[in-house]
Design a protein around this motif. Structure first.
Motif, PDB file in Angstrom:
ATOM      1  N   PRO A 167      11.235   6.361 -10.542  1.00 51.14           N
ATOM      2  CA  PRO A 167      10.584   5.990  -9.489  1.00 51.14           C
ATOM      3  C   PRO A 167      11.166   4.610  -8.988  1.00 51.14           C
ATOM      4  O   PRO A 167      11.411   3.765 -10.042  1.00 51.14           O
ATOM      5  N   ASP A 168      11.110   4.021  -7.845  1.00 48.02           N
ATOM      6  CA  ASP A 168      11.640   2.779  -7.216  1.00 48.02           C
ATOM      7  C   ASP A 168      10.480   1.832  -7.346  1.00 48.02           C
ATOM      8  O   ASP A 168       9.508   1.747  -6.603  1.00 48.02           O
ATOM      9  N   LEU A 169      10.439   0.969  -8.501  1.00 50.45           N
ATOM     10  CA  LEU A 169       9.245   0.204  -8.535  1.00 50.45           C
ATOM     11  C   LEU A 169       9.123  -1.288  -7.693  1.00 50.45           C
ATOM     12  O   LEU A 169       8.371  -1.986  -7.560  1.00 50.45           O
ATOM     13  N   SER A 170      10.098  -1.175  -6.819  1.00 47.97           N
ATOM     14  CA  SER A 170      10.251  -2.166  -5.547  1.00 47.97           C
ATOM     15  C   SER A 170       9.281  -1.926  -4.578  1.00 47.97           C
ATOM     16  O   SER A 170       8.821  -2.812  -3.695  1.00 47.97           O
ATOM     17  N   CYS A 171       8.689  -0.885  -4.484  1.00 50.33           N
ATOM     18  CA  CYS A 171       7.605  -0.793  -3.363  1.00 50.33           C
ATOM     19  C   CYS A 171       6.461   0.165  -4.040  1.00 50.33           C
ATOM     20  O   CYS A 171       6.319   0.641  -4.833  1.00 50.33           O
ATOM     21  N   ALA A 172       5.401   0.056  -3.127  1.00 49.37           N
ATOM     22  CA  ALA A 172       4.153   0.510  -3.551  1.00 49.37           C
ATOM     23  C   ALA A 172       4.066   1.871  -3.725  1.00 49.37           C
ATOM     24  O   ALA A 172       3.642   2.231  -5.010  1.00 49.37           O
ATOM     25  N   GLU A 173       4.612   2.694  -3.140  1.00 44.57           N
ATOM     26  CA  GLU A 173       4.826   4.234  -3.349  1.00 44.57           C
ATOM     27  C   GLU A 173       5.310   4.614  -4.776  1.00 44.57           C
ATOM     28  O   GLU A 173       5.224   5.427  -5.387  1.00 44.57           O
ATOM     29  N   GLY A 174       6.391   3.660  -5.037  1.00 44.33           N
ATOM     30  CA  GLY A 174       7.218   4.035  -6.295  1.00 44.33           C
ATOM     31  C   GLY A 174       6.144   3.649  -7.417  1.00 44.33           C
ATOM     32  O   GLY A 174       6.390   4.302  -8.487  1.00 44.33           O
ATOM     33  N   ILE A 175       5.566   2.737  -7.355  1.00 46.04           N
ATOM     34  CA  ILE A 175       4.571   2.211  -8.259  1.00 46.04           C
ATOM     35  C   ILE A 175       3.294   3.401  -8.502  1.00 46.04           C
ATOM     36  O   ILE A 175       3.175   3.806  -9.440  1.00 46.04           O
ATOM     37  N   ARG A 176       3.135   3.757  -7.212  1.00 50.96           N
ATOM     38  CA  ARG A 176       2.004   4.883  -7.467  1.00 50.96           C
ATOM     39  C   ARG A 176       2.623   6.326  -8.225  1.00 50.96           C
ATOM     40  O   ARG A 176       2.057   6.684  -9.223  1.00 50.96           O
ATOM     41  N   ASP A 177       3.897   6.549  -7.856  1.00 57.78           N
ATOM     42  CA  ASP A 177       4.529   7.553  -8.634  1.00 57.78           C
ATOM     43  C   ASP A 177       4.603   7.469  -9.925  1.00 57.78           C
ATOM     44  O   ASP A 177       4.390   8.510 -10.780  1.00 57.78           O
ATOM     45  N   ARG A 178       5.207   6.175 -10.427  1.00 56.99           N
ATOM     46  CA  ARG A 178       4.989   6.265 -11.867  1.00 56.99           C
ATOM     47  C   ARG A 178       3.613   6.140 -12.465  1.00 56.99           C
ATOM     48  O   ARG A 178       3.748   6.782 -13.514  1.00 56.99           O
ATOM     49  N   ALA A 179       2.654   5.503 -11.851  1.00 55.31           N
ATOM     50  CA  ALA A 179       1.578   5.711 -12.334  1.00 55.31           C
ATOM     51  C   ALA A 179       1.034   7.105 -12.578  1.00 55.31           C
ATOM     52  O   ALA A 179       0.273   7.628 -13.543  1.00 55.31           O
ATOM     53  N   VAL A 180       1.207   7.947 -11.396  1.00 53.93           N
ATOM     54  CA  VAL A 180       1.072   9.608 -11.566  1.00 53.93           C
ATOM     55  C   VAL A 180       1.668  10.221 -12.769  1.00 53.93           C
ATOM     56  O   VAL A 180       1.005  10.873 -13.490  1.00 53.93           O
ATOM     57  N   LEU A 181       3.030   9.912 -12.778  1.00 53.38           N
ATOM     58  CA  LEU A 181       3.703  10.575 -13.801  1.00 53.38           C
ATOM     59  C   LEU A 181       3.292  10.027 -15.457  1.00 53.38           C
ATOM     60  O   LEU A 181       3.121  10.818 -16.188  1.00 53.38           O
ATOM     61  N   VAL A 200      -1.609  -2.321  -5.704  1.00 57.12           N
ATOM     62  CA  VAL A 200      -0.674  -2.263  -4.334  1.00 57.12           C
ATOM     63  C   VAL A 200      -1.470  -1.117  -3.638  1.00 57.12           C
ATOM     64  O   VAL A 200      -0.881  -0.674  -2.769  1.00 57.12           O
ATOM     65  N   ARG A 201      -2.703  -0.564  -4.080  1.00 58.66           N
ATOM     66  CA  ARG A 201      -3.050   0.618  -3.622  1.00 58.66           C
ATOM     67  C   ARG A 201      -3.332   0.698  -1.941  1.00 58.66           C
ATOM     68  O   ARG A 201      -2.822   1.422  -1.209  1.00 58.66           O
ATOM     69  N   LYS A 202      -4.057  -0.420  -1.738  1.00 55.69           N
ATOM     70  CA  LYS A 202      -4.274  -0.541  -0.004  1.00 55.69           C
ATOM     71  C   LYS A 202      -3.075  -0.733   0.552  1.00 55.69           C
ATOM     72  O   LYS A 202      -3.158  -0.490   1.875  1.00 55.69           O
ATOM     73  N   GLU A 203      -1.851  -1.161   0.072  1.00 60.08           N
ATOM     74  CA  GLU A 203      -0.691  -1.329   1.030  1.00 60.08           C
ATOM     75  C   GLU A 203      -0.376   0.039   1.490  1.00 60.08           C
ATOM     76  O   GLU A 203       0.241   0.298   2.544  1.00 60.08           O
ATOM     77  N   ILE A 204      -0.578   1.097   0.405  1.00 62.57           N
ATOM     78  CA  ILE A 204       0.106   2.286   0.836  1.00 62.57           C
ATOM     79  C   ILE A 204      -0.730   2.901   1.905  1.00 62.57           C
ATOM     80  O   ILE A 204      -0.522   3.595   2.888  1.00 62.57           O
ATOM     81  N   LEU A 205      -2.283   2.732   1.846  1.00 62.52           N
ATOM     82  CA  LEU A 205      -3.286   3.070   2.901  1.00 62.52           C
ATOM     83  C   LEU A 205      -2.879   2.487   4.289  1.00 62.52           C
ATOM     84  O   LEU A 205      -2.779   3.033   5.310  1.00 62.52           O
ATOM     85  N   LEU A 206      -2.554   1.111   4.205  1.00 60.64           N
ATOM     86  CA  LEU A 206      -2.332   0.553   5.526  1.00 60.64           C
ATOM     87  C   LEU A 206      -0.988   0.687   6.214  1.00 60.64           C
ATOM     88  O   LEU A 206      -1.032   0.947   7.461  1.00 60.64           O
ATOM     89  N   ASP A 207       0.075   1.256   5.409  1.00 61.52           N
ATOM     90  CA  ASP A 207       1.096   1.494   5.718  1.00 61.52           C
ATOM     91  C   ASP A 207       1.128   2.949   6.574  1.00 61.52           C
ATOM     92  O   ASP A 207       1.850   3.182   7.366  1.00 61.52           O
ATOM     93  N   GLY A 208       0.125   3.659   6.169  1.00 63.99           N
ATOM     94  CA  GLY A 208      -0.191   5.185   6.966  1.00 63.99           C
ATOM     95  C   GLY A 208      -1.227   4.811   8.067  1.00 63.99           C
ATOM     96  O   GLY A 208      -1.761   6.084   8.460  1.00 63.99           O
ATOM     97  N   GLY A 209      -1.674   3.548   8.340  1.00 59.42           N
ATOM     98  CA  GLY A 209      -2.361   3.533   9.280  1.00 59.42           C
ATOM     99  C   GLY A 209      -3.929   3.779   8.868  1.00 59.42           C
ATOM    100  O   GLY A 209      -4.673   4.063   9.687  1.00 59.42           O
ATOM    101  N   HIS A 210      -4.152   4.123   7.580  1.00 62.57           N
ATOM    102  CA  HIS A 210      -5.762   4.142   7.123  1.00 62.57           C
ATOM    103  C   HIS A 210      -6.209   2.953   6.666  1.00 62.57           C
ATOM    104  O   HIS A 210      -5.830   2.041   6.592  1.00 62.57           O
ATOM    105  N   HIS A 211      -7.679   3.099   7.153  1.00 64.10           N
ATOM    106  CA  HIS A 211      -8.635   2.009   6.709  1.00 64.10           C
ATOM    107  C   HIS A 211      -8.364   1.884   4.953  1.00 64.10           C
ATOM    108  O   HIS A 211      -8.376   2.735   4.321  1.00 64.10           O
ATOM    109  N   VAL A 212      -8.672   0.726   4.478  1.00 64.50           N
ATOM    110  CA  VAL A 212      -8.511   0.471   3.010  1.00 64.50           C
ATOM    111  C   VAL A 212      -9.800   1.181   2.325  1.00 64.50           C
ATOM    112  O   VAL A 212      -9.744   1.630   1.137  1.00 64.50           O
ATOM    113  N   PHE A 213     -10.684   1.739   3.107  1.00 63.70           N
ATOM    114  CA  PHE A 213     -11.780   2.477   2.335  1.00 63.70           C
ATOM    115  C   PHE A 213     -11.676   3.748   2.834  1.00 63.70           C
ATOM    116  O   PHE A 213     -12.797   4.430   2.978  1.00 63.70           O
TER     117      PHE A 213
END
Length: 333
Positions: free
Chosen positions: A139-153, A208-221
């Motif tokens: 995973p690319d750790l320079s972006c929030a989704e890459g960090i998420r992928d690393r955490a999942v794996l 960085v979880r909330k960054e992923i939600l905001l990038d998708g136009g979702h509320h942080v909750f």
């Protein structure tokens, strides 16, 4: 997603179940089926579920073995043998998948639906420790989704959890104690423990979880689920998890799924000397009896086994059953 089995009118079809979409997506990745084949399967699943509701008043996930035999007899009298075989295959695949995802508790073999000429399932060799290490570093750790992928794996490999169990974790369930209570097949509760690597990457991801939600136009909750997406849905979905594992594994010259990573967890623990009994308890296999009291009293023992016998445990040493190359214990960032 392939629109062939996700049309907008599906909610109005009495036989449709949203979980059929997950199953068909799984088939898309597992079998590489064409859209026309997936559409035919979708229509068959709808017809089958509608028949169950009309005939017995129960949906597909509450099916009884005799229901399927009656269905195939009642609807297959005038069908060509090839069509009947295709229906048998689709039902066995549906219930095998549903069993793996803890939706049903009856094994499809109890349905007595033989398929002529069916070849035995090819045994997939699990990845080595070195291959898993390469995968975890993809995973690319320079972006929030890459960090998420690393955490999942890291969490899948650290625990051997099923995909459905990973996706059902709620964010408030992550604690400094590094263990989770999960409900697996047949709603059996078990304790899942994990080590420092998984804990570290979960902490990085939560930051960085909330960054992923905001990038998708979702509320942080928008969702209480731990793993989230910047896509249409705030929750991280099964098809996204499977696609992510497949993408990174292909970069390593592999073809892995979340389930083969679960196999790797068990294999590597066994190679390092952990007993089958404890591996089975950690995996939550259905033939093991667990209870809340037993789990509570054995948290320390399970953690001790993990740090000693998991390749990413703090005091792991390569030493026992099979000769293999050890991997380092340092964090790779």
């Amino acid at each position: 997603m392939h629109s062939g089995f996700e049309d907008k009118s599906r909610e109005q079809d009495r036989g449709w179940d949203d979980r059929f979409g997950d199953f068909l997506t799984n088939l898309l990745f597992e079998e590489g089926l064409a859209d026309s084949t997936l559409l035919a399967l979708k229509n068959h699943l709808i017809a089958f579920n509608r028949w169950l509701l009309d005939t017995y008043g129960r949906p597909w996930d509450l099916v009884q073995p005799q229901d399927l035999r009656e269905y195939l007899y009642a609807t297959g009298l005038n069908l060509a043998n090839s069509t009947l075989q295709a229906r048998r295959w689709s039902l066995k695949r549906l219930y095998r998948w549903a069993l793996e995802e803890s939706i049903v508790s009856i094994h499809p073999n109890t349905f007595v639906l033989p398929v002529k000429g069916n070849k035995g399932k090819i045994q997939v060799k699990p990845p080595t420790q070195r291959q898993i290490k390469l995968l975890l570093n993809m995973p690319d750790l320079s972006c929030a989704e890459g960090i998420r992928d690393r955490a999942v794996l890291e969490l899948i490999y650290a625990t051997g959890m099923r995909a459905s169990e990973i996706l059902s974790i709620k964010i408030h369930e992550i604690t400094p104690q590094k263990f989770l209570r999960v409900w697996g097949k047949c709603r059996k509760e078990r304790l899942v423990v994990y080590g420092e690597h998984a804990q570290y990457w979960l902490e990085q991801y939560i930051a960085v979880r909330k960054e992923i939600l905001l990038d998708g136009g979702h509320h942080v909750f928008a969702t209480e689920k731990l793993f989230v997406s910047s896509g249409v849905h705030a929750d991280y979905r099964y098809y996204q998890l499977r696609r992510m594992v497949k993408r990174y594994s292909q970069r390593c010259g592999l073809n892995l799924t979340p389930h083969t990573m679960r196999h790797a967890f068990a294999t590597h623990m066994y190679e390092a000397g952990a007993s089958l009994q404890f591996i089975q308890k950690l995996l939550g296999h259905s033939h093991l009896q667990t209870s809340t009291i037993y789990i509570s009293n054995n948290t320390k023992n399970l953690k001790k086994i993990l740090v000693n016998h998991h390749p990413r445990g703090e005091i792991y040493k390569s030493r026992t059953r099979f000769k293999h190359e050890s991997i380092g214990n340092k964090f790779t960032t």
